[in-house]
Design a protein around this motif. Structure first.
Motif, short mmCIF file in Angstrom:
data_model
loop_
_atom_site.label_atom_id
_atom_site.label_comp_id
_atom_site.label_asym_id
_atom_site.label_seq_id
_atom_site.Cartn_x
_atom_site.Cartn_y
_atom_site.Cartn_z
N SER A 7 45.15 -42.09 -45.38
CA SER A 7 43.72 -42.34 -45.41
C SER A 7 42.98 -41.07 -45.04
CB SER A 7 43.34 -43.48 -44.45
OG SER A 7 43.66 -43.14 -43.11
N GLY A 8 41.68 -41.08 -45.26
CA GLY A 8 40.82 -39.99 -44.86
C GLY A 8 40.31 -39.11 -45.98
N LEU A 20 42.57 -36.19 -42.47
CA LEU A 20 43.52 -37.08 -43.11
C LEU A 20 44.47 -37.67 -42.07
CD1 LEU A 20 44.53 -34.95 -46.23
CD2 LEU A 20 42.54 -36.45 -45.92
N SER A 21 44.87 -38.91 -42.30
CA SER A 21 45.81 -39.59 -41.43
C SER A 21 46.96 -40.14 -42.25
CB SER A 21 45.14 -40.73 -40.66
OG SER A 21 44.09 -40.27 -39.84
N CYS A 22 48.13 -40.22 -41.63
CA CYS A 22 49.32 -40.74 -42.29
C CYS A 22 50.15 -41.49 -41.26
CB CYS A 22 50.13 -39.60 -42.90
SG CYS A 22 51.71 -40.09 -43.62
N VAL A 23 50.34 -42.78 -41.49
CA VAL A 23 51.16 -43.61 -40.62
C VAL A 23 52.48 -43.90 -41.34
CG1 VAL A 23 51.33 -45.76 -39.33
CG2 VAL A 23 49.11 -44.65 -39.62
N GLN A 90 40.39 -28.57 -53.32
CA GLN A 90 40.34 -29.84 -54.01
C GLN A 90 41.69 -30.15 -54.64
OE1 GLN A 90 36.78 -31.12 -56.16
NE2 GLN A 90 38.07 -31.39 -57.99
N ALA A 91 42.25 -31.31 -54.30
CA ALA A 91 43.57 -31.69 -54.77
C ALA A 91 43.89 -33.09 -54.29
CB ALA A 91 44.64 -30.71 -54.27
N MET A 92 44.99 -33.63 -54.80
CA MET A 92 45.57 -34.83 -54.22
C MET A 92 46.47 -34.38 -53.07
SD MET A 92 45.64 -38.19 -54.58
CE MET A 92 45.33 -38.58 -56.30
N TYR A 93 46.25 -34.95 -51.91
CA TYR A 93 47.01 -34.57 -50.72
C TYR A 93 48.05 -35.64 -50.42
CZ TYR A 93 44.05 -30.61 -49.60
OH TYR A 93 43.40 -29.39 -49.63
N GLN A 126 51.73 -41.90 -51.26
CA GLN A 126 51.10 -42.04 -52.57
C GLN A 126 49.97 -41.05 -52.80
OE1 GLN A 126 52.27 -44.18 -55.04
NE2 GLN A 126 53.95 -44.26 -53.54
N GLY A 127 49.49 -40.42 -51.76
CA GLY A 127 48.46 -39.41 -51.90
C GLY A 127 47.06 -39.94 -51.64
N THR A 128 46.19 -39.04 -51.22
CA THR A 128 44.78 -39.33 -51.04
C THR A 128 43.98 -38.17 -51.60
OG1 THR A 128 43.08 -39.94 -49.41
CG2 THR A 128 44.74 -38.36 -48.69
N GLN A 129 42.94 -38.48 -52.37
CA GLN A 129 42.19 -37.47 -53.10
C GLN A 129 41.17 -36.79 -52.20
OE1 GLN A 129 42.57 -36.42 -56.38
NE2 GLN A 129 41.06 -34.84 -55.84
#
Length: 134
Positions: A7-8, A20-23, A90-93, A126-129
């Motif tokens: 998320s984020g 950005l956060s990742c659980v 700018q990218a998918m993270y 899955q990535g976050t934009q």
């Protein structure tokens, strides 16, 4: 087996910030390596930052001084604080985890570095934009 909740992501003007956060959950143990990667359309996926279970961090040269990676090991959560964002960011993270930990390369004084390579990570979110406007 291993799941991620990222998320984020979002849209921001150049010079702005995002966090950005990742659980992470699943059968991966407690001493895994964590990292953030990004991929823009038409470009190869590149490493942004990584962090081991002891807090040692590695950054891509392009983000040093602007991005900060951190983790809460007890909560299996990684963060990426992104400041002074540029259009080139700018990218998918993607959040990633390496079940074997972050390999260490020691020098003669006992200090070590950790890698920032996709080869060291075996699970991917899955990535976050992240969109950055000039």
């Amino acid at each position: 087996q291993v799941q991620f909740v990222e998320s984020g992501g979002g849209s921001v003007q150049s010079g702005g910030s995002l966090r950005l956060s990742c659980v992470v959950s699943g059968n991966i143990g407690s001493r895994y390596c964590m990292g953030w990667f990004r991929q823009a359309p038409g470009k190869k996926r590149e490493g942004v930052a990584s962090i081991d279970s002891d807090g040692r961090a590695r950054y891509a040269d392009s983000v040093k001084g602007r991005f900060t990676i951190s983790r809460d090991t007890g909560k299996n959560t990684a963060f990426l604080q992104m400041n002074s964002l540029e259009v080139e960011d700018q990218a998918m993270y993607y959040c990633a985890a390496g079940s074997m930990g972050c390999p260490r390369r020691y020098d003669s004084t006992g200090n070590y570095d950790i890698p920032l390579s996709h080869a060291n990570f075996d699970y991917w979110g899955q990535g976050t934009q992240v969109t950055v406007s000039s």
